[in-house]
Design a protein around this motif. Structure first.
Motif, PDB file in Angstrom:
ATOM      1  N   ASN A 188       0.908  -1.272  -0.089  1.00  0.00           N
ATOM      2  CA  ASN A 188       0.018   0.191   0.213  1.00  0.00           C
ATOM      3  C   ASN A 188       0.895   1.213  -0.106  1.00  0.00           C
ATOM      4  O   ASN A 188       0.938   1.951   1.067  1.00  0.00           O
ATOM      5  CB  ASN A 188      -0.866  -0.101   1.220  1.00  0.00           C
ATOM      6  CG  ASN A 188      -1.977  -1.147   1.166  1.00  0.00           C
ATOM      7  OD1 ASN A 188      -2.842  -1.010   0.191  1.00  0.00           O
ATOM      8  ND2 ASN A 188      -2.011  -1.937   2.308  1.00  0.00           N
ATOM      9  N   GLU A 205       4.429  -3.267 -15.023  1.00  0.00           N
ATOM     10  CA  GLU A 205       3.072  -2.802 -14.707  1.00  0.00           C
ATOM     11  C   GLU A 205       2.148  -4.188 -14.209  1.00  0.00           C
ATOM     12  O   GLU A 205       1.357  -4.319 -13.392  1.00  0.00           O
ATOM     13  CB  GLU A 205       2.421  -1.690 -15.559  1.00  0.00           C
ATOM     14  CG  GLU A 205       3.111  -0.413 -15.713  1.00  0.00           C
ATOM     15  CD  GLU A 205       2.503   0.439 -16.693  1.00  0.00           C
ATOM     16  OE1 GLU A 205       1.982   1.326 -16.412  1.00  0.00           O
ATOM     17  OE2 GLU A 205       2.580   0.070 -17.908  1.00  0.00           O
ATOM     18  N   MET A 209       0.877  -4.802 -10.401  1.00  0.00           N
ATOM     19  CA  MET A 209      -0.488  -4.466 -10.128  1.00  0.00           C
ATOM     20  C   MET A 209      -1.209  -5.824  -9.561  1.00  0.00           C
ATOM     21  O   MET A 209      -2.084  -5.812  -9.103  1.00  0.00           O
ATOM     22  CB  MET A 209      -1.290  -4.378 -11.383  1.00  0.00           C
ATOM     23  CG  MET A 209      -1.280  -5.442 -12.501  1.00  0.00           C
ATOM     24  SD  MET A 209      -2.258  -4.871 -14.098  1.00  0.00           S
ATOM     25  CE  MET A 209      -3.850  -4.582 -13.390  1.00  0.00           C
ATOM     26  N   ASN A 213      -1.343  -2.248  -4.307  1.00  0.00           N
ATOM     27  CA  ASN A 213      -2.704  -1.516  -4.445  1.00  0.00           C
ATOM     28  C   ASN A 213      -2.765  -0.193  -5.299  1.00  0.00           C
ATOM     29  O   ASN A 213      -2.660   0.610  -4.943  1.00  0.00           O
ATOM     30  CB  ASN A 213      -3.141  -1.212  -3.097  1.00  0.00           C
ATOM     31  CG  ASN A 213      -4.664  -0.731  -3.066  1.00  0.00           C
ATOM     32  OD1 ASN A 213      -5.311  -0.612  -4.097  1.00  0.00           O
ATOM     33  ND2 ASN A 213      -5.232  -0.201  -2.018  1.00  0.00           N
ATOM     34  N   VAL A 214      -2.760  -0.822  -6.666  1.00  0.00           N
ATOM     35  CA  VAL A 214      -2.449   0.296  -7.585  1.00  0.00           C
ATOM     36  C   VAL A 214      -3.767   1.151  -7.993  1.00  0.00           C
ATOM     37  O   VAL A 214      -3.860   2.353  -8.589  1.00  0.00           O
ATOM     38  CB  VAL A 214      -1.937  -0.182  -8.862  1.00  0.00           C
ATOM     39  CG1 VAL A 214      -0.570  -0.899  -8.935  1.00  0.00           C
ATOM     40  CG2 VAL A 214      -2.880  -1.005  -9.651  1.00  0.00           C
ATOM     41  N   LYS A 215      -4.796   0.811  -7.449  1.00  0.00           N
ATOM     42  CA  LYS A 215      -6.161   1.520  -7.569  1.00  0.00           C
ATOM     43  C   LYS A 215      -6.166   2.651  -6.501  1.00  0.00           C
ATOM     44  O   LYS A 215      -6.444   3.820  -6.977  1.00  0.00           O
ATOM     45  CB  LYS A 215      -7.406   0.659  -7.224  1.00  0.00           C
ATOM     46  CG  LYS A 215      -7.658  -0.450  -8.143  1.00  0.00           C
ATOM     47  CD  LYS A 215      -9.035  -1.117  -7.826  1.00  0.00           C
ATOM     48  CE  LYS A 215      -9.477  -1.991  -9.045  1.00  0.00           C
ATOM     49  NZ  LYS A 215     -10.574  -2.975  -8.783  1.00  0.00           N
ATOM     50  N   LYS A 216      -5.591   2.507  -5.533  1.00  0.00           N
ATOM     51  CA  LYS A 216      -5.318   3.524  -4.402  1.00  0.00           C
ATOM     52  C   LYS A 216      -4.092   4.213  -4.549  1.00  0.00           C
ATOM     53  O   LYS A 216      -3.911   5.393  -4.158  1.00  0.00           O
ATOM     54  CB  LYS A 216      -5.532   3.006  -2.918  1.00  0.00           C
ATOM     55  CG  LYS A 216      -5.598   4.079  -2.069  1.00  0.00           C
ATOM     56  CD  LYS A 216      -5.839   3.469  -0.520  1.00  0.00           C
ATOM     57  CE  LYS A 216      -6.022   4.564   0.521  1.00  0.00           C
ATOM     58  NZ  LYS A 216      -6.313   4.063   1.974  1.00  0.00           N
ATOM     59  N   PRO A 218      -1.714   4.536  -7.789  1.00  0.00           N
ATOM     60  CA  PRO A 218      -1.191   4.491  -8.987  1.00  0.00           C
ATOM     61  C   PRO A 218       0.182   4.433  -9.106  1.00  0.00           C
ATOM     62  O   PRO A 218       1.004   5.209  -8.421  1.00  0.00           O
ATOM     63  CB  PRO A 218      -2.041   5.249  -9.845  1.00  0.00           C
ATOM     64  CG  PRO A 218      -3.193   5.958  -8.747  1.00  0.00           C
ATOM     65  CD  PRO A 218      -2.608   5.754  -7.423  1.00  0.00           C
TER      66      PRO A 218
END
Length: 457
Positions: A188, A205, A209, A213-216, A218
């Motif tokens: 994170n 990448e 991924m 936690n690349v959504k939160k 990037p």
């Protein structure tokens, strides 16, 4: 092994503070509740004890993070192993090098340490398969990946009659903060990455991924590895300068008898200033003590330009290195420079709370000064059993505090926040406590009745 049949092979070079925790982050990657990576750590043969611990399901470093011991115990029987077998690199889909690069700002040091580091990379280059992605997680002097690592890999590929077009290489400096959130600091956290080509970047990448936690958070990507290298050096140099800046204000706050911690708290309410550092005992660890030097190293020995002097960075390194001397001077002054045979207990050997990392610990400087003056010094740390740099056994049980003239708090371990000093010392009014970690007043406030000296207030 049958259970690894459909898994991609990830090989980590180095099982140190970065590699061991990073391997567990990779091992935890899932798709539809199925683990997707077989993770192998490759360590040097002389690290047999470290290899043995990992393969027994024991996290190799003491830490307050409750996740890591549980995770290694779980994954070691499923999709994690550790050995010194370099042939593991041949089967890898992704290789992540987590070895350290160290050097002083001198041509001799740069040459010696570059050769040592590149010898480790050469082991990978001789084994890795075409289209295997090699990720360099080391902190390096900017320009090193492009001008040293990449040519080495291309040379070895040429020897093996492999086209350089099949070389995949990326740099992404380590993101790990040993302590309570050791594991979370990997999965994170913001990551910066640069690849030597689009294919390298794309594969990086796709790999990261799976467990970050690349959504939160990037990924920030570049198409030139020097950008990633510069990012780490600039980031840590900025922190080093910030720390050194506050150190001089700490002396001022002590002179005029104000609490700099409370003042900084009021400033931090302004979001543009919430990264201001607090006063402290000193700078230690593997990053801030060496990384700021890498900008001068890069300028002089990689790009052959010695016209830039980096005065702020140089000054910060010097100030931070001498920070523990402020604590020594307070003790020395309190006893009118008569420290011979004074009994002193130092609480904290590791450079940081929550982890047993003694590398470049500022406690070393204080310990040496006190011993030189003839003081009798005992050392305690809840996580450090043996201080390898000093070859000293460390107390893990807090001794009778009444037996000391001085108690010095240097590391903000949770265990020290739980000590009721007033209860344990009671009526012994001639004991001095020197709090460098802002532990005492934070807990006891103005009701603390024992003689107390603090840093920054």
């Amino acid at each position: 092994m049958e259970r690894f049949k459909k898994m991609k092979k990830i090989v980590i070079q180095g099982a140190g503070f970065v590699g061991s925790a990073f391997a567990l982050a990779c091992a935890g990657a899932k798709n539809k509740n199925q683990y997707i990576f077989e993770v192998s750590i490759v360590e040097q043969e002389h690290q047999s004890e470290l290899i043995r611990k990992i393969n027994k399901g024991i996290f190799p470093f003491k830490t307050n993070d409750i996740k890591l011991p549980k995770l290694i115990k779980y994954h070691i029987s499923r999709n994690l192993s550790c050995s010194h077998e370099v042939n593991e690199y041949e089967r890898a889909d992704v290789i992540v090098s987590c070895i350290s690069f160290n050097c002083e700002v001198s041509k001799k040091s740069f040459k010696k340490n570059s050769e040592r580091y590149l010898d480790s990379i050469k082991i990978i280059a001789e084994k890795m398969s075409p289209n295997t992605l090699l990720i360099i997680q080391s902190t390096l002097p900017p320009g090193f990946t492009n001008l040293y690592i990449k040519p080495l890999l291309e040379k070895e590929f040429k020897k093996r009659k492999i086209s350089s077009n099949k070389l995949l290489l990326a740099h992404s400096f380590e993101r790990v903060m040993p302590g309570k959130n050791y594991y979370d600091s990997i999965v994170n956290n913001w990551r910066v990455c640069a690849g030597i080509n689009k294919k390298s970047l794309k594969k990086f990448e796709n790999f990261f991924m799976k467990f970050v936690n690349v959504k939160k958070f990037p990924l920030k990507t570049f198409t030139d590895t020097i950008y990633s290298e510069v990012a780490k050096i600039l980031e840590n140099s900025y922190r080093a300068v910030n720390i050194s800046f506050i150190d001089e204000w700490s002396r001022y706050a002590e002179m005029i008898n104000v609490n700099l911690f409370e003042i900084i708290d009021s400033i931090k309410l302004r979001l543009t200033h919430n990264n201001m550092m607090y006063p402290g005992f000193g700078v230690g660890g593997h990053c801030l003590t060496k990384d700021p030097n890498f900008v001068a190293t890069s300028s002089k020995y990689i790009f052959n330009n010695d016209k830039l002097s980096f005065p702020h960075t140089k000054s910060a390194i010097k100030i931070n290195r001498n920070m523990p001397l402020a604590t020594f001077e307070k003790i020395n002054s309190h006893f009118l420079k008569r420290l011979k045979d004074k009994k002193i207990l130092i609480l904290g050997v590791s450079y940081k709370d929550g982890v047993a990392d003694t590398r470049n610990s500022p406690t070393s400087i204080l310990y040496d000064k006190l011993k030189k003056k003839g003081a009798i010094v005992d050392l305690h740390d809840p996580l450090v059993k043996y201080w390898s740099e000093k070859k000293i056994k460390i107390k893990n049980k807090i001794p009778n505090l009444k037996n000391y003239n001085v108690i010095i708090l240097t590391t903000n371990h949770d265990e020290y926040n739980k000590i009721n000093f007033q209860k344990r010392i009671k009526s012994k009014k001639n004991i001095l406590i020197l709090d460098t970690a802002n532990i005492i007043k934070k807990k006891f406030g103005s009701n603390f009745k024992i003689k107390l000296i603090s840093i920054g207030k």
